[in-house]
Design a protein around this motif. Sequence first.
Motif, PDB file in Angstrom:
ATOM      1  N   GLY A  96       0.795  -1.223   0.000  1.00  0.00           N
ATOM      2  CA  GLY A  96       0.000   0.000   0.000  1.00  0.00           C
ATOM      3  C   GLY A  96       0.822   1.264   0.000  1.00  0.00           C
ATOM      4  N   VAL A  97       2.149   1.142  -0.180  1.00  0.00           N
ATOM      5  CA  VAL A  97       3.043   2.305  -0.205  1.00  0.00           C
ATOM      6  C   VAL A  97       3.630   2.503  -1.596  1.00  0.00           C
ATOM      7  CG1 VAL A  97       5.116   3.354   0.756  1.00  0.00           C
ATOM      8  CG2 VAL A  97       3.596   2.019   2.223  1.00  0.00           C
ATOM      9  N   ASP A  98       4.307   1.470  -2.113  1.00  0.00           N
ATOM     10  CA  ASP A  98       4.909   1.589  -3.446  1.00  0.00           C
ATOM     11  C   ASP A  98       4.924   0.264  -4.200  1.00  0.00           C
ATOM     12  OD1 ASP A  98       6.793   0.259  -1.977  1.00  0.00           O
ATOM     13  OD2 ASP A  98       8.427   1.665  -2.353  1.00  0.00           O
ATOM     14  N   ASP A  99       4.268  -0.748  -3.674  1.00  0.00           N
ATOM     15  CA  ASP A  99       4.241  -2.057  -4.336  1.00  0.00           C
ATOM     16  C   ASP A  99       3.231  -2.077  -5.473  1.00  0.00           C
ATOM     17  OD1 ASP A  99       5.984  -2.785  -2.381  1.00  0.00           O
ATOM     18  OD2 ASP A  99       4.685  -4.264  -1.420  1.00  0.00           O
ATOM     19  N   SER A 100       3.570  -2.794  -6.547  1.00  0.00           N
ATOM     20  CA  SER A 100       2.632  -2.954  -7.653  1.00  0.00           C
ATOM     21  C   SER A 100       3.081  -4.099  -8.540  1.00  0.00           C
ATOM     22  CB  SER A 100       2.538  -1.665  -8.488  1.00  0.00           C
ATOM     23  OG  SER A 100       3.766  -1.406  -9.151  1.00  0.00           O
ATOM     24  N   ALA A 101       2.225  -4.431  -9.491  1.00  0.00           N
ATOM     25  CA  ALA A 101       2.550  -5.395 -10.546  1.00  0.00           C
ATOM     26  C   ALA A 101       1.986  -4.837 -11.840  1.00  0.00           C
ATOM     27  CB  ALA A 101       1.956  -6.762 -10.246  1.00  0.00           C
ATOM     28  N   THR A 102       2.771  -4.857 -12.912  1.00  0.00           N
ATOM     29  CA  THR A 102       2.334  -4.251 -14.169  1.00  0.00           C
ATOM     30  C   THR A 102       2.702  -5.120 -15.361  1.00  0.00           C
ATOM     31  OG1 THR A 102       4.395  -2.987 -14.382  1.00  0.00           O
ATOM     32  CG2 THR A 102       2.552  -1.889 -13.299  1.00  0.00           C
ATOM     33  N   THR A 103       1.956  -4.900 -16.443  1.00  0.00           N
ATOM     34  CA  THR A 103       2.290  -5.469 -17.742  1.00  0.00           C
ATOM     35  C   THR A 103       1.870  -4.465 -18.798  1.00  0.00           C
ATOM     36  OG1 THR A 103       2.130  -7.462 -19.128  1.00  0.00           O
ATOM     37  CG2 THR A 103       0.087  -6.651 -18.160  1.00  0.00           C
ATOM     38  N   ALA A 104       2.488  -4.534 -19.971  1.00  0.00           N
ATOM     39  CA  ALA A 104       2.128  -3.602 -21.041  1.00  0.00           C
ATOM     40  C   ALA A 104       0.683  -3.819 -21.454  1.00  0.00           C
ATOM     41  CB  ALA A 104       3.062  -3.786 -22.231  1.00  0.00           C
ATOM     42  N   GLY A 105      -0.092  -2.747 -21.502  1.00  0.00           N
ATOM     43  CA  GLY A 105      -1.488  -2.821 -21.901  1.00  0.00           C
ATOM     44  C   GLY A 105      -1.729  -2.000 -23.155  1.00  0.00           C
ATOM     45  N   PRO A 106      -2.980  -1.930 -23.567  1.00  0.00           N
ATOM     46  CA  PRO A 106      -4.143  -2.568 -22.952  1.00  0.00           C
ATOM     47  C   PRO A 106      -4.242  -4.055 -23.293  1.00  0.00           C
ATOM     48  CG  PRO A 106      -4.820  -1.268 -24.855  1.00  0.00           C
ATOM     49  CD  PRO A 106      -3.360  -1.020 -24.676  1.00  0.00           C
ATOM     50  N   LEU A 107      -4.943  -4.795 -22.427  1.00  0.00           N
ATOM     51  CA  LEU A 107      -5.127  -6.235 -22.628  1.00  0.00           C
ATOM     52  C   LEU A 107      -6.254  -6.530 -23.598  1.00  0.00           C
ATOM     53  CD1 LEU A 107      -4.938  -7.433 -18.902  1.00  0.00           C
ATOM     54  CD2 LEU A 107      -3.068  -7.064 -20.518  1.00  0.00           C
ATOM     55  N   VAL A 108      -7.246  -5.650 -23.633  1.00  0.00           N
ATOM     56  CA  VAL A 108      -8.424  -5.809 -24.494  1.00  0.00           C
ATOM     57  C   VAL A 108      -8.729  -4.456 -25.127  1.00  0.00           C
ATOM     58  CG1 VAL A 108      -9.460  -7.707 -23.171  1.00  0.00           C
ATOM     59  CG2 VAL A 108      -9.992  -5.339 -22.552  1.00  0.00           C
ATOM     60  N   ASP A 109      -9.655  -4.452 -26.090  1.00  0.00           N
ATOM     61  CA  ASP A 109     -10.214  -3.201 -26.588  1.00  0.00           C
ATOM     62  C   ASP A 109     -11.137  -2.681 -25.494  1.00  0.00           C
ATOM     63  OD1 ASP A 109     -11.579  -1.121 -27.738  1.00  0.00           O
ATOM     64  OD2 ASP A 109     -12.455  -2.304 -29.368  1.00  0.00           O
ATOM     65  N   ASP A 110     -10.720  -1.630 -24.802  1.00  0.00           N
ATOM     66  CA  ASP A 110     -11.471  -1.150 -23.644  1.00  0.00           C
ATOM     67  C   ASP A 110     -12.820  -0.544 -24.014  1.00  0.00           C
ATOM     68  OD1 ASP A 110      -9.287  -1.712 -21.743  1.00  0.00           O
ATOM     69  OD2 ASP A 110      -8.251  -0.167 -22.896  1.00  0.00           O
ATOM     70  N   THR A 111     -13.023  -0.202 -25.293  1.00  0.00           N
ATOM     71  CA  THR A 111     -14.333   0.272 -25.734  1.00  0.00           C
ATOM     72  C   THR A 111     -15.233  -0.887 -26.150  1.00  0.00           C
ATOM     73  OG1 THR A 111     -13.633   0.560 -28.044  1.00  0.00           O
ATOM     74  CG2 THR A 111     -13.303   2.424 -26.553  1.00  0.00           C
ATOM     75  N   VAL A 234     -13.568   4.477 -22.255  1.00  0.00           N
ATOM     76  CA  VAL A 234     -12.388   5.243 -22.650  1.00  0.00           C
ATOM     77  C   VAL A 234     -11.324   4.250 -23.087  1.00  0.00           C
ATOM     78  CG1 VAL A 234     -10.563   6.782 -21.871  1.00  0.00           C
ATOM     79  CG2 VAL A 234     -12.904   7.136 -21.092  1.00  0.00           C
ATOM     80  N   LEU A 235     -10.716   4.502 -24.234  1.00  0.00           N
ATOM     81  CA  LEU A 235      -9.684   3.602 -24.732  1.00  0.00           C
ATOM     82  C   LEU A 235      -8.438   3.716 -23.869  1.00  0.00           C
ATOM     83  CD1 LEU A 235      -9.241   1.580 -27.054  1.00  0.00           C
ATOM     84  CD2 LEU A 235      -8.159   3.426 -28.331  1.00  0.00           C
ATOM     85  N   GLY A 236      -7.978   2.584 -23.357  1.00  0.00           N
ATOM     86  CA  GLY A 236      -6.824   2.578 -22.487  1.00  0.00           C
ATOM     87  C   GLY A 236      -5.514   2.756 -23.237  1.00  0.00           C
ATOM     88  N   SER A 237      -4.488   3.191 -22.505  1.00  0.00           N
ATOM     89  CA  SER A 237      -3.141   3.293 -23.054  1.00  0.00           C
ATOM     90  C   SER A 237      -2.164   3.108 -21.898  1.00  0.00           C
ATOM     91  CB  SER A 237      -2.914   4.646 -23.730  1.00  0.00           C
ATOM     92  OG  SER A 237      -3.085   5.703 -22.797  1.00  0.00           O
TER      93      SER A 237
END
Length: 281
Positions: A96-111, A234-237
């Motif tokens: 809850g301070v600076d931890d995260s997990a990420t991957t290049a997105g978007p995974l789907v067409d957000d629209t 909204v289309l993600g980026s």
Amino acid sequence: GSFNVGRHLWAGARTAPFKGSVDEVAVWQRALPDGEVADEARSLINESYAGAELVANWAPETASGATVTDTTSGYGRSLALTGGAAVVDGEIVFDGVDDSATTAGPLVDDTGSFTTTTLVALDGAKLAAKAVGYKGQVLGQRTADGSAWGFWYELTGKDVVVDEETYEDRTVPVGKWHFGRLGADGKFSSVVSDEVAALDGLVRLTGVHDAQSGEISLYLGRNRNGAELAFTAVLGSGDFAIGKGFTSGAWSHYLPARIAEVRVWAGAMASSEQIDNSVGD
């Protein structure tokens, strides 16, 4: 001449090759009415089931060091754990301070239509130290000015209760789940859970965006929470992130929690029956 997919015939030569993938091509010898076009777009099998393709599946038991791999969907995206996030006893733990997990997105067409689910356990002790009004993102897709969509936790209040073991007063955070978007102005466009968010134990959250109806819905377990909400997609980026959210040009909204699973499908599941059978536990 021949019917072509992925290329064009011009002046006797094959040109304009399409770079990408094409699926479910269909042609009718008639004009389809609006209702049939919408049903075809939803890939309806029957009233309770619609086509949905798994595009991401992360289970912490596939982790190797600071990477969690997707070995199931066939798309092969990997999550990168940062800030000290780590897999402990089959769950990804975020401080809850600076931890995260990420991957290049978007995974789907957000629209377009999609379904997403996760198993999340909130850290009650760490949330009790947050100020009322705090918002933390469980997971979601960023966009230029905030979140395209995601699961969120909002701290709406605090209660003081007597600890059953120590008989001393302790502070308990009280909050709700959201599925939708948090804008740069800090306001939600989201479905809000009926129930207060449970602390410290795993909770199944499932969100559905039905592009044909223009609505989103939220499920806790197999139970729909809140009313379906009209939603302007909204289309993600940029990155798809777990444990943090993007607003006002920066990453913030870090969430103290444990995540046991994340899955995303292209396509809107059509009913609680389909969600129960497809998501399961």
